[in-house]
Design an enzyme around this catalytic site. Sequence first.
Site, PDB file in Angstrom:
ATOM      1  N   THR A 195       5.245   2.279   5.948  1.00 28.12           N
ATOM      2  CA  THR A 195       3.929   1.689   6.168  1.00 28.12           C
ATOM      3  C   THR A 195       3.099   2.576   7.075  1.00 28.12           C
ATOM      4  O   THR A 195       3.558   2.979   8.143  1.00 28.12           O
ATOM      5  CB  THR A 195       3.984   0.266   6.767  1.00 28.12           C
ATOM      6  OG1 THR A 195       2.664  -0.098   7.190  1.00 28.12           O
ATOM      7  CG2 THR A 195       4.911   0.170   7.968  1.00 28.12           C
ATOM      8  N   VAL A 196       1.889   2.881   6.625  1.00 30.66           N
ATOM      9  CA  VAL A 196       0.988   3.664   7.471  1.00 30.66           C
ATOM     10  C   VAL A 196       0.627   2.899   8.738  1.00 30.66           C
ATOM     11  O   VAL A 196       0.207   3.494   9.721  1.00 30.66           O
ATOM     12  CB  VAL A 196      -0.310   4.065   6.729  1.00 30.66           C
ATOM     13  CG1 VAL A 196       0.011   4.986   5.555  1.00 30.66           C
ATOM     14  CG2 VAL A 196      -1.105   2.852   6.276  1.00 30.66           C
ATOM     15  N   ASP A 197       0.784   1.571   8.695  1.00 30.29           N
ATOM     16  CA  ASP A 197       0.409   0.762   9.860  1.00 30.29           C
ATOM     17  C   ASP A 197       1.382   0.922  11.022  1.00 30.29           C
ATOM     18  O   ASP A 197       1.099   0.496  12.137  1.00 30.29           O
ATOM     19  CB  ASP A 197       0.316  -0.718   9.471  1.00 30.29           C
ATOM     20  CG  ASP A 197      -0.868  -0.988   8.552  1.00 30.29           C
ATOM     21  OD1 ASP A 197      -1.868  -0.257   8.662  1.00 30.29           O
ATOM     22  OD2 ASP A 197      -0.796  -1.914   7.729  1.00 30.29           O
TER      23      ASP A 197
ATOM     24  N   ARG B 217      -4.469   7.790   3.800  1.00 27.40           N
ATOM     25  CA  ARG B 217      -3.061   7.511   3.500  1.00 27.40           C
ATOM     26  C   ARG B 217      -2.552   8.304   2.296  1.00 27.40           C
ATOM     27  O   ARG B 217      -1.352   8.347   2.041  1.00 27.40           O
ATOM     28  CB  ARG B 217      -2.831   6.002   3.297  1.00 27.40           C
ATOM     29  CG  ARG B 217      -3.338   5.454   1.991  1.00 27.40           C
ATOM     30  CD  ARG B 217      -3.096   3.950   1.912  1.00 27.40           C
ATOM     31  NE  ARG B 217      -3.131   3.503   0.536  1.00 27.40           N
ATOM     32  CZ  ARG B 217      -3.205   2.237   0.145  1.00 27.40           C
ATOM     33  NH1 ARG B 217      -3.257   1.278   1.049  1.00 27.40           N
ATOM     34  NH2 ARG B 217      -3.213   1.918  -1.124  1.00 27.40           N
TER      35      ARG B 217
ATOM     36  N   GLY C 238       0.833  -1.202   0.000  1.00 27.67           N
ATOM     37  CA  GLY C 238       0.000   0.000   0.000  1.00 27.67           C
ATOM     38  C   GLY C 238       0.862   1.244   0.000  1.00 27.67           C
ATOM     39  O   GLY C 238       1.823   1.331   0.751  1.00 27.67           O
TER      40      GLY C 238
ATOM     41  N   LEU D 245      -8.396   7.995   1.572  1.00 25.55           N
ATOM     42  CA  LEU D 245      -8.239   9.427   1.829  1.00 25.55           C
ATOM     43  C   LEU D 245      -7.157   9.671   2.884  1.00 25.55           C
ATOM     44  O   LEU D 245      -6.390  10.629   2.785  1.00 25.55           O
ATOM     45  CB  LEU D 245      -9.562  10.048   2.308  1.00 25.55           C
ATOM     46  CG  LEU D 245     -10.464  10.655   1.231  1.00 25.55           C
ATOM     47  CD1 LEU D 245     -10.663   9.730   0.046  1.00 25.55           C
ATOM     48  CD2 LEU D 245     -11.823  11.050   1.818  1.00 25.55           C
TER      49      LEU D 245
ATOM     50  N   MET E 146      -7.827   2.980   9.246  1.00 26.09           N
ATOM     51  CA  MET E 146      -7.068   1.800   8.853  1.00 26.09           C
ATOM     52  C   MET E 146      -6.328   1.180  10.049  1.00 26.09           C
ATOM     53  O   MET E 146      -6.164   1.820  11.082  1.00 26.09           O
ATOM     54  CB  MET E 146      -6.081   2.162   7.755  1.00 26.09           C
ATOM     55  CG  MET E 146      -6.748   2.360   6.403  1.00 26.09           C
ATOM     56  SD  MET E 146      -5.531   2.807   5.124  1.00 26.09           S
ATOM     57  CE  MET E 146      -6.429   2.345   3.627  1.00 26.09           C
TER      58      MET E 146
END
Lengths: 417, 417
Positions: B142-144, B298, B13, B296, B190
């Site tokens: 990673t946005v996570d 990320r 992603g 939206l 998320m």
Amino acid sequence: MSAQNAFYAQSGGVTAVINASACGVIETARQHSDRIANVYAGRNGIIGALTEDLIDTNQESAENIAALRHTPSGAFGSCRYKLKSLEANQREYERLIEVFKAHDIGYFFYNGGGDSADTCYKVSQLSEKMGYPVQAIHVPKTVDNDLPITDNCPGFGSVAKYIATSTLEASFDVRSMSATSTKLFVLEVMGRHAGWIAAAGALVEDQGIPVITLFPEVEFDQEKFLAAVRAKVERHGYCTVCVSEGCHWPDGRFLAEQGTRDAFGHAQLGGAAPVVANMVKEAFGYKFHWAVADYLQRAARHLASKSDVEQAYALGKAAVEFALDGQNAIMPTVVRKSSAPYVWEIGKAPLAEVANVEKFMPKDFISEDGYGITDKCREYLYPLISGEDYPPFENGLPKYVTLNNAGVARKLGPFEL
Amino acid sequence: MSAQNAFYAQSGGVTAVINASACGVIETARQHSDRIANVYAGRNGIIGALTEDLIDTNQESAENIAALRHTPSGAFGSCRYKLKSLEANQREYERLIEVFKAHDIGYFFYNGGGDSADTCYKVSQLSEKMGYPVQAIHVPKTVDNDLPITDNCPGFGSVAKYIATSTLEASFDVRSMSATSTKLFVLEVMGRHAGWIAAAGALVEDQGIPVITLFPEVEFDQEKFLAAVRAKVERHGYCTVCVSEGCHWPDGRFLAEQGTRDAFGHAQLGGAAPVVANMVKEAFGYKFHWAVADYLQRAARHLASKSDVEQAYALGKAAVEFALDGQNAIMPTVVRKSSAPYVWEIGKAPLAEVANVEKFMPKDFISEDGYGITDKCREYLYPLISGEDYPPFENGLPKYVTLNNAGVARKLGPFEL
């Protein structure tokens, strides 16, 4: 002539810039303290007038009032409450006059959309019908951009900027992922009856993004829509859909309806995006993502349009100036003189012609296939999203103001709504 | 030693700042053209390497490469494609070596999360196991925020800033409406397994907002949750819920699962927000609104965190410098020296210790009731969202770059994935 007080209230769904109008009203009134002694704000809109729950804005510092210009939401609380006609509920109008008299209120500023313009118009008639002299001026506000006469409505430009930017950003994202993963992105936007907000999403076509826009003004045709999505995916590898919450089938049913209604009796919507996404998935198997922007779009002060903020403030200011000029039953408007360069000025419209009139997208703003916008619409939209007006930040977050909202001492007995 | 080429690819992603890392890699490589002749980017990630679909970044202007710093998404295309082990699919590794040899590639930069670190680690072993000398460096993204060892992951800080800002803005909105209308706002964010993003929503509690955060780390307890919502609404008049897409029941079922899976076999989620909103409505009748931020959040480069952008760039730059220093099988990391003032520097971690390790929220970051965050978590989060780094705007919209992405002439035959 001795100074009187003014009443100001916010009505209906709030926006990123309605407080900028409040700022314009209060700052301008303060410049004329010889004529307007104080601005009493209704706590939670017109309900604050009926229940004599008034906020003393003179107790707020100049700094706090100035900060309203960059603070989203309704600083005094808003409400969804529509006055009935004078004949149907005379008791409410008598109460309003009682409260106005008790607090020496000679000016009534109401900041809202179409339903609120109707309320404001009714109040403007009190002088004639019930002998109480009050000047009522409506300050336009609605993200739906559906008020007549004015070129556009404060609140809309900022939502449009947010939706266009978000559509652009999410489309860049899905474009990156489309070779092995997501091929369809669906963004659901506000707009019950008018597709103005959805039209903003269509602007990103100018940047080469394959976007299909679903307007409430165009009946949904599943077969045609699916063919359009497929054509975009086959050509570009992906497709973005910007669907209005008010998009509906030929028989009038919304693509998704939660079954509940708001206080005005309007259907409360939400959920068209997953319906559309699953429809495409079932037809072609494309992996999808969807988003529902909901309140995020109308509260996004961090991405406000500069022209929107300026107009919101200017309309609040003009409302006070019109009132001091002796006007009644009007709404200050935005008059567009030129799109490029963008030049506008303040005009005015009689409330009798504004109340309960909804302005839809003109037919020649929607492209022939029904899925995009015309150059005429582009020319209309771009000035409205022009310029940035960032709020101050502190510790990584916007620094928004929460007012003290001190109450005015009550002089009357209670009132049952 | 004559110059070799480098391979760079984006994986998994994409984020608001992964292109800032690409910018760091390419600009730094260009400063060392005596050692790195060209950076070949994989079109659509590692797939570009396997299919010999390489992008010649030397053909991009310095201006375009610089614009990557403020452009969200993956400029070269990303993919969800995980290499199997050397034993399970030797053919793919042989092909990689064939492509590397054909294009004289001596450096491999892979920009991704946990799955990608695993791919990068496998490539780093090619020298030892298959006799082809290549230095593989992983650039974290990673946005996570779930990669181990590094203090945080590029992409996360900007999502956190967006979610905290959006939660604040939408909460101001619902606060305005709550007297007669919406009392509950639910924002879905998320985070499949780790609640880092949801934790950012909890930051707005510091501004007096009644917010309940639902983490994947805390099993969902309906009765307790409903009581918590009711208590907030009774005290404040409204309540905001920030629910992670990974929030789940004690038996492991997600609150909402669409039933589809992505290419890595992870469940594709979305729709926890309406589930939560309807649950509260049924219990107490509160009018609600909900939003699903999805892509939206990320992609929101317009609201990127300055520290996030700086780190994304610095890690890309460091990757090249480590490679030129002869390093292999490592990942540059962010090392926090101090939270207030925020001071960080670049460190490094062996890929053997990074690949396939997921970092969850520490237990002492979640408040005792499971619905908020602790001061320790606040101290961790605030520096990551600090500072703004607005992209340039043109005609009201961010001016993002789309590269030309000219291909490198193929030298080999086709390859079936």
